[in-house]
Every structure is written in C-alpha cells, then in structure tokens.
Design a protein around this motif. Structure first.
Motif, PDB file in Angstrom:
ATOM      1  N   LEU A 124     -26.779  45.074 -90.174  1.00 11.87           N
ATOM      2  CA  LEU A 124     -27.364  43.852 -89.614  1.00 11.87           C
ATOM      3  C   LEU A 124     -28.585  44.174 -88.750  1.00 11.87           C
ATOM      4  O   LEU A 124     -29.580  43.432 -88.777  1.00 11.87           O
ATOM      5  N   SER A 125     -28.524  45.279 -88.001  1.00 11.26           N
ATOM      6  CA  SER A 125     -29.668  45.654 -87.161  1.00 11.26           C
ATOM      7  C   SER A 125     -30.889  45.990 -88.017  1.00 11.26           C
ATOM      8  O   SER A 125     -32.009  45.615 -87.682  1.00 11.26           O
ATOM      9  N   ILE A 126     -30.656  46.686 -89.145  1.00  9.33           N
ATOM     10  CA  ILE A 126     -31.774  47.009 -90.046  1.00  9.33           C
ATOM     11  C   ILE A 126     -32.376  45.720 -90.621  1.00  9.33           C
ATOM     12  O   ILE A 126     -33.604  45.563 -90.687  1.00  9.33           O
ATOM     13  N   TYR A 127     -31.491  44.788 -91.008  1.00  8.95           N
ATOM     14  CA  TYR A 127     -31.958  43.515 -91.572  1.00  8.95           C
ATOM     15  C   TYR A 127     -32.758  42.721 -90.539  1.00  8.95           C
ATOM     16  O   TYR A 127     -33.848  42.213 -90.835  1.00  8.95           O
ATOM     17  N   PHE A 128     -32.234  42.621 -89.317  1.00 11.05           N
ATOM     18  CA  PHE A 128     -32.918  41.877 -88.252  1.00 11.05           C
ATOM     19  C   PHE A 128     -34.242  42.549 -87.879  1.00 11.05           C
ATOM     20  O   PHE A 128     -35.221  41.872 -87.563  1.00 11.05           O
ATOM     21  N   MET A 129     -34.271  43.884 -87.923  1.00  7.21           N
ATOM     22  CA  MET A 129     -35.492  44.612 -87.614  1.00  7.21           C
ATOM     23  C   MET A 129     -36.555  44.366 -88.682  1.00  7.21           C
ATOM     24  O   MET A 129     -37.727  44.132 -88.373  1.00  7.21           O
ATOM     25  N   TYR A 130     -36.113  44.397 -89.925  1.00  9.72           N
ATOM     26  CA  TYR A 130     -37.048  44.214 -91.041  1.00  9.72           C
ATOM     27  C   TYR A 130     -37.592  42.783 -91.082  1.00  9.72           C
ATOM     28  O   TYR A 130     -38.786  42.563 -91.294  1.00  9.72           O
ATOM     29  N   MET A 131     -36.701  41.816 -90.842  1.00 11.74           N
ATOM     30  CA  MET A 131     -37.099  40.402 -90.896  1.00 11.74           C
ATOM     31  C   MET A 131     -37.650  39.902 -89.557  1.00 11.74           C
ATOM     32  O   MET A 131     -38.113  38.752 -89.480  1.00 11.74           O
ATOM     33  N   GLU A 132     -37.561  40.721 -88.505  1.00  8.01           N
ATOM     34  CA  GLU A 132     -38.001  40.350 -87.161  1.00  8.01           C
ATOM     35  C   GLU A 132     -37.311  39.075 -86.674  1.00  8.01           C
ATOM     36  O   GLU A 132     -37.939  38.146 -86.166  1.00  8.01           O
TER      37      GLU A 132
END
Length: 581
Positions: A26-34
């Motif tokens: 989830l952190s990678i997804y939130f980081m990628y999507m900002e």
C-alpha cells in the motif's frame, strides 16, 4: 498449555507478518500515485455532539506501519523460543500486541487527542514490560521510565490546551498557514519537549539504558521501531512548524549533537552488552533529531527505517548470546564466541557494521547521505565537530564489541554449552539480517524520487570513510592496550566513571529529582505536621477540650451527692429571685 502458548505466538506472528506485507505494498501504491487519505470516522453522534476518530493515511504512515509490523512479527516469533520457560507467556505476548497497537494509533493520527492515546498507551505498556521480571532493579527502572515519559505527556496536554485557540485538534490543518502565530510557537515548544522525553534526548537520557531491565525481545522492539522513535516521528510530522522557528531548530540541533556525542562516548566505557546497544540507539536518535532540525525530514525518516532493521537484529543477537551465557551480560565474560556460535556472531558483526555505516549495508545509505549533507550545509564548527566525532565514536564502540566477542578466550565457565541451536530464534535473526543488508538500497530507491548526487572535493568526500577507519583503529587499539597501562591510571578511572554514568545524568535524574524533594518533604512533615502544628493544633485542642474537661467532669462525678444538693439550693434561690422580681 504449551500448545496454547505456541498458538497465540503463531497467531500474532502470522497476522502481523501479513499486515506488514499489505502495508508495504500500500505504501508503494500511495507513493507512486501520490495519494493522501484523510479519514473521519464518527464513533458517536448525539444531537449536535459528535465524537470523531480521524486517521491520516499516506506513504509515510504505511511504510512505517509495515516496518513496525514486520519487526513485531519477528520479535513475537523470537519470543516463542526465548521466553519458552515463561509460565505467563500469553500475558507477555498480549502486552507486546498492546504496545504495537499504541504505536499504530500514534502513526496514523493527525489529531493531538488520538496521538495522546497512543502516546500514553506506549508509556503505560512500556512500564508494564520494563517491570516484567518483578525485581527491585526492574521496579526502579520502570518508575524512572514512566516518570521521565510523563513529562512529555504533560507537554502534549499543554499543547492540546493551546490548540483550543483553533477550530479543532487536527494539527495538519494549521501547520502551514498558522506557523507564524504565537500560539503555534507555544505548541511547537511543547511538542519538541514531548519528543525530547520520548526519544531520550539530553537531559532526559537516563531512562533509556535503565529500560534494559525489560526482556530482550521487548528491547529489540522498543529500540528499533516503537517507543523511542515516537518522538522523532512526531517531529517529522511537525517539521513544517519546526523549520518556521530558527531558535527552536538551532536548540534541537545542539541537543541532538550533544546526545549523539554523550551516548557514543559513554558506550566506550560500558561493559553491559545490552546497555552498549541501548547507548548506540541513543546516539542514532541524536543523529535523527539533529538532521531533522536542519530541515531534512525525509532523510531523518530514511535513517529511522534503516536503523530499525539492524538495531532489532543487534538486540536479537545479544539475546541469543545472553541466553547461551547463562544470563551474563558482561562483555568481559565473552571471548572466542565465533568458534562456538558462528551464525549468531556473524549476524551480530554484520549488524554492527551496518550501524557503523560500512559501505553497501543498510546503515551506509542513510548515514553517509546525512554526513555528506552536513558537509555541504551552512553550520558552525561545534555542530560539525559533534557530527563527525560521534560517528568515529560509533565505530569505536562497535569495534570494541567485536574485540570482546571474538578475540581472547571465553572467560565465563571452563565447561560451557555454547551453540547455535536455537532454530526459531535463528530464523527470525536471519530474516532481519537479509533486510539489514538489502534494506538500505531498497529504501533509497523507494523514498527518494531522484538520487542525491553530492559533489565534494576529494578530501571531504573521503572524510567520512577516514573518520570510520580512525574510530575503528582507536576501538581496537585502546581495548588491546587498556589492560597494560590505562586501567592503572587514576585519571582514566575517573573518566571511566564519569562516562559510564552518562555524565552523571542517571544520578541527577534520580537523586536531584527524587531524593532531595523526599528529604525536604520528610523534614517539613517532621517540623510542621508532627511538630509545631501538632503542638498548637490537635495536641493543644485535645489537652484543652478533652483532657482538662474530662478531669473537671470526673471531679464532679466523684462528689455527686454534695454537688446535687448544692445545685438544688442554687435552683431554689434562682426560683425565689425570679418570683420576687
């Protein structure tokens, strides 16, 4: 009963491990999507009154939760064997789970009230864990820990009171456009004080080595990702406000540098294995605080995560060594452990090298970057000196630990059963060792959108490596020759006492805060409550109203017939006078 013990350990191990994986992706997804999600959950609504729980989900909270969950799962799995002889292991595991839940509250809360729930939860459960073994040393350490952290709790309560000047306690709404207000400056001062107590900065440092009275798995959890990192994480969230006040950030830079230097210096004179590792945590917390005060919250967070990996591994290795050495924690009892416990000592030395910042291990990526940022920053010579000397001292006490654990002879028992056969403990250690090697590079690629490329002259670029080499050389040299001439020197003994007592800070925070007020209170009770107030108050009243009056009544009762006749005569005289008038 044994099956129940293991089933609870396994349940929370698998649960936390799966949650850590989920939060990481989830952190990678939130980081990628900002993405940043601000969630409000109405718990109770009566007429116009609502009780709302607020959560803040972004890449930073998710990745920190993932690390906390992963280390917690490894600690619980490790405890399955380490605490095997413990009858109340279910209670121990549930206390650890409560500890982790309190940390989760603190991580995802953008509201000072819910932060206080997690903050106080950490303080309460840490007290229960520190006094877990229930002896005099544990009770003293637990009380020192609880009272030191209570100062930070009060500071947060004062910050909550000052937040009444605004519309709500959700500080994220006001950090940016209210940062020049007087009220926000007061709130910042209280938050900095709270963070200093929880992260054990000078002068609140004495509780952190004392908390080593807790079981070793708890120490691995506390010193890597939960209790002591809570203050750093809170200041990372308040960093916009911190950088708006130059005086407070300069003060924090000085305090962080002094803490880093004091902890590194004291660790070189300490002989308790767990206290050495605890002082290394204190040193790294000072490093995080000082780089945070310079305006690099991402860099401080990066070092916070890499430090969590190798520090948990260090404590787990220390636990295995203590377990095998029949609960002896003195490093002078060790020696030649590499031949008896090759895997455990290899993990210990690898974690030590990661702590020193040796190239391409987890600590190197964050620590090297921090020191290069310091080299290009505009700062005074004193802060620069503290940074680099503290780095050299870190390598010095790490190599000192290597010297005592690998070189020489084993000094405890002539017959021993040292081995690497704790398979469950070994599995959790090897899992963390994998991340202690690769975690730094992985996080470096994830957190920073572009690589830092810092161009420096040749000598400055190699200054960090040179500092580490000098520190390692001194660590080995001084310990090798200290037996011959240093221990016989009176000045060295005085310096050793001064440093091993952390510049007398534990004495100052116990005797000056506890002994003298208690003595003063005892004298006040003796003089006032048991002295003059007793004489002029209750004793005098007793003598006047009870003793003298009872003697008078007794005399009346002893001469009853004459008194009754006399009173009858008086009564008749009174009636006659009344009749005549």
């Amino acid at each position: 009963m044994i099956y129940l013990k293991f089933s609870i350990c396994n349940l929370f191990f698998y649960l936390f491990f799966l949650l850590s994986m989920l939060f990481f992706f989830l952190s990678i997804y939130f980081m990628y999507m900002e993405f940043t999600y601000f969630v409000e959950w109405v718990l109770l609504s009566i007429n116009s009154t609502e009780i709302i729980m607020v959560f803040l989900f972004d890449w930073m909270s998710f990745i920190f939760m993932s690390f906390v969950m992963f280390i917690s799962s490894m600690v619980i799995y490790y405890s399955k064997e380490y605490m095997n002889a413990e009858k109340n292991i279910n209670r121990f595991i549930l206390l650890v789970v409560l500890f982790v839940i309190s940390m989760m509250f603190l991580i995802i809360s953008p509201n000072l009230i819910s932060i206080l729930l997690g903050w106080d939860g950490l303080g309460l459960v840490s007290y229960c864990l520190v006094i877990y073994f229930q002896n005099v040393k544990s009770y003293n350490a637990g009380m020192l820990t609880a009272l030191s952290n209570r100062i930070g709790d009060v500071a947060l309560l004062i910050a909550i009171a000052w937040m009444l000047n605004y519309g709500s306690w959700n500080y994220v709404f006001y950090l940016d456009f209210m940062k020049m207000d007087f009220e926000m400056t007061i709130i910042l001062m209280m938050v900095v004080l709270a963070a200093m107590t929880k992260s054990a900065q000078i002068p609140f440092s004495s509780w952190l080595p004392s908390a080593m009275a807790a079981p070793t798995p708890v120490s691995a959890l506390v010193h890597s990702s939960t209790l002591v990192t809570a203050g750093v994480y809170l200041l990372i969230r308040f960093n916009v406000l911190l950088m708006s006040s130059e005086k407070i950030s300069s003060f924090l830079l000085l305090i962080g540098g002094l803490t880093m230097f004091m902890a590194g210096f004291s660790a070189n004179f300490e002989y308790d294995l767990k206290k050495i590792i605890a002082l290394s945590t204190l040193s790294q917390l000072g490093l995080m605080m000082s780089i945070l005060s310079m305006g690099f919250p991402k860099l401080a967070f990066f070092h916070l995560l890499t430090h969590a990996l190798f520090k948990a591994l260090l404590f787990m290795c220390a636990g295995v060594i203590i377990h095998n050495m029949k609960n002896s924690q003195d490093i002078r009892d060790m020696g030649l452990l590499l031949s008896s416990m090759p895997l455990s000592i290899s993990c210990l030395n690898l974690a030590n090298l990661a702590l020193c910042g040796m190239p391409f291990l987890a600590g190197f990526y964050s620590k090297d970057l921090i020191l290069e940022i310091v080299l290009i920053s505009n700062m005074n010579f004193f802060s620069f000196f503290l940074y680099f000397v503290s780095t050299g001292l870190t390598v010095c006490y790490s190599f000192r630990l290597v010297y005592y654990s690998i070189m020489g002879d084993f000094n405890l028992f002539s017959m021993n059963s040292l081995n690497d056969e704790g398979f469950i403990m070994m599995k959790s250690m090897l899992s963390l060792m994998f991340f202690a090697v690769l975690g730094g590079s992985m996080l470096n690629w994830l957190i920073f959108s572009s690589f830092y490329c810092i161009c420096l002259p040749f000598y400055l670029k190699n200054l960090i490596l040179f500092t580490c080499l000098i520190g390692g050389f001194f660590g080995l040299f001084l310990n090798y020759y200290s037996f011959f001439f240093l221990n016989k020197s009176l000045n060295f003994m005085m310096l050793s006492n001064f440093s091993s007592f952390m510049w007398f800070m534990p004495i100052l925070s116990t005797i000056s805060i506890i002994f003298y007020p208690l003595s003063y209170g005892k004298n006040m009770i003796k003089i006032f409550d048991l002295g003059w107030l007793e004489f002029f108050g209750s004793q005098n009243l007793k003598n006047l109203f009870m003793k003298n009056f009872s003697i008078y009544l007794q005399s009346l009762q002893n001469n009853s017939l004459k008194i009754y006749l006399l009173m009858f005569v008086f009564w008749l005289m009174f009636l006659v006078i009344l009749f005549i008038m």
